[in-house]
Write a protein that holds these residues in place. Structure first.
Motif, PDB file in Angstrom:
ATOM      1  N   ALA A 132       0.853  -1.207   0.000  1.00  0.00           N
ATOM      2  CA  ALA A 132       0.000   0.000   0.000  1.00  0.00           C
ATOM      3  C   ALA A 132       0.882   1.247   0.000  1.00  0.00           C
ATOM      4  O   ALA A 132       0.600   2.220  -0.720  1.00  0.00           O
ATOM      5  N   GLU A 176       0.291   9.410  -5.342  1.00  0.00           N
ATOM      6  CA  GLU A 176       0.504  10.825  -5.007  1.00  0.00           C
ATOM      7  C   GLU A 176       1.088  11.616  -6.174  1.00  0.00           C
ATOM      8  O   GLU A 176       1.037  12.836  -6.193  1.00  0.00           O
ATOM      9  N   THR A 200       2.278   1.746  -3.418  1.00  0.00           N
ATOM     10  CA  THR A 200       1.236   2.210  -4.347  1.00  0.00           C
ATOM     11  C   THR A 200       0.854   3.666  -4.031  1.00  0.00           C
ATOM     12  O   THR A 200       0.607   4.464  -4.943  1.00  0.00           O
ATOM     13  N   LYS A 201       0.841   4.000  -2.756  1.00  0.00           N
ATOM     14  CA  LYS A 201       0.515   5.385  -2.349  1.00  0.00           C
ATOM     15  C   LYS A 201       1.525   6.371  -2.953  1.00  0.00           C
ATOM     16  O   LYS A 201       1.153   7.437  -3.438  1.00  0.00           O
ATOM     17  N   TRP A 249      -7.630  -1.014  -1.881  1.00  0.00           N
ATOM     18  CA  TRP A 249      -6.860   0.201  -1.572  1.00  0.00           C
ATOM     19  C   TRP A 249      -7.126   1.258  -2.656  1.00  0.00           C
ATOM     20  O   TRP A 249      -7.323   2.437  -2.344  1.00  0.00           O
ATOM     21  N   ASN A 280      -8.579   4.907  -2.015  1.00  0.00           N
ATOM     22  CA  ASN A 280      -7.593   5.992  -2.095  1.00  0.00           C
ATOM     23  C   ASN A 280      -7.457   6.641  -3.465  1.00  0.00           C
ATOM     24  O   ASN A 280      -6.853   7.709  -3.572  1.00  0.00           O
TER      25      ASN A 280
END
Ligand SMILES: O=C[C@H](O)COP(=O)(O)O
Length: 255
Positions: free
Chosen positions: A146, A154, A149-150, A193, A197
Motif C-alpha cells: 500500500a 501521489e 502504491t501510495k 486500496w 484511495n
C-alpha cells in the motif's frame, strides 16, 4: 464497465545475446496464441536489443524497456531517457522492479517520479511493487505494498496507462511461487486500496498482474483467481513455456 484485458509481460532482464533474441522471437512469432482481444503481450529485452526485437516481433505483441531515466535526458551517463523510448516507438516501460529498488537503491518516491515522467511522455508503465520475505513474515505485506502504491498515487492522476505488477521479492527467481490464494489476497487488497484511495473506477479498470516464479505449470491456477489480471514473467519468458503462460489468458475468457 469493460473487463480488464489479460496482460502477459516477459521481462528478459539482463540476459541473452543477439542469437538468443532471434531464437526467442522465432518461437513467439510461430506460436498460436489467443487474439489481441483476449490477451496483451509485451516483451522486455535489454535496451540494446530493443530495436532488433521490435523489428522482428509479430505485430500483435509489443515491447517494453526495463527502465528509463526520471526526467528529461541530458548529462546522465549510462541512462536512457523516456524521450529516447518515444523516439524508438517503444510503448511500454517497466519501472520499480525490486531488483532496481534493492540493487540500485531506487526508493518508492524515486520510482513514482519515474512513473509520472514516463507517463507524461506518453509511455505506458508496468509499475512493480512487492514485499520482502522479512516483511511477509512480519505480517506487513499489505502495509508495504500500500505504501509503494501510495507513493505512485501521489504523483499521478491518470491510471489509464498503468499496469500494477505485484511481485513478492521472495518469489522472484526462487522457484517459490506465491500460492493462488496468496496472490489473490494481495491483489484483492490492492484493488480495495485503489477503491478507497484513488477511485472505484480506477480500481475496477487497472490491471493488477502477478510476478514471481510463474511458469507453464502454475500459470493457469493463478490466472483463475478473479483479481489476477495477468503476469510479469522473468525466467520462463526466455523459454518456449512463455507461450503456455500467454495461453493461460483463456482461463479468463472462458470463465
Ligand atoms: O519481472 C519479473 C519478475 O522479477 C519475476 O521473475 P521470475 O519469473 O524469474 O521469478
Amino acid at each position: 464497465m469493460a473487463a480488464r484485458k489479460f496482460f502477459v509481460g516477459g521481462n528478459w532482464k539482463c540476459n541473452g545475446t543477439g542469437e538468443d533474441v532471434k531464437k526467442i522471437v522465432t518461437v513467439l512469432n510461430e506460436a498460436e496464441v489467443p487474439s489481441e482481444d483476449v490477451v496483451e503481450v509485451v516483451v522486455s529485452p535489454p535496451f540494446v536489443f530493443l530495436p532488433q526485437v521490435k523489428g522482428l516481433l509479430r505485430p500483435d505483441f509489443s515491447v517494453a524497456a526495463q527502465n528509463c531515466w526520471v526526467r528529461k535526458g541530458g548529462a546522465f551517463t549510462g541512462e536512457i531517457s523516456a524521450e529516447m523510448l518515444v523516439n524508438l516507438q517503444v510503448p511500454w516501460v517497466i519501472l520499480g522492479h525490486s531488483e532496481r529498488r534493492a540493487l540500485m537503491g531506487e526508493s518508492s518516491d524515486f520510482v513514482a517520479d519515474k512513473i509520472a515522467y514516463a507517463l507524461s511522455q506518453g509511455i505506458k508503465v508496468i509499475a512493480c511493487i512487492g514485499e520482502t520475505l522479512e516483511q511477509r513474515e512480519a505480517g506487513t505485506t499489505m502495509e508495504v505494498v500500500a505504501a509503494q502504491t501510495k507513493a505512485i498515487a501521489e504523483k499521478i492522476s491518470d491510471w489509464t496507462n498503468v499496469v500494477l505488477a505485484y511481485e513478492p521479492v521472495w518469489a522472484i527467481g526462487t522457484g517459490k511461487v506465491a500460492t493462488p490464494a496468496q496472490a489473490q489476497e494481495v491483489h484483492d487488497g490492492l484493488r480495495k486500496w485503489l477503491v478507497t484511495n484513488v477511485s472505484p473506477a480506477v480500481a475496477e479498470s487497472t490491471r493488477i498482474i502477478y510476478g514471481g516464479s510463474v511458469n507453464g505449470a502454475n500459470c493457469k491456477e493463478l490466472a483463475a483467481k478473479p483479481d489476477v489480471d495477468g503476469f510479469l514473467v522473468g525466467g520462463a519468458s526466455l523459454k518456449p513455456e512463455f507461450v503456455d503462460i500467454i495461453k493461460s489468458a483463456t482461463v479468463k475468457s472462458s470463465a
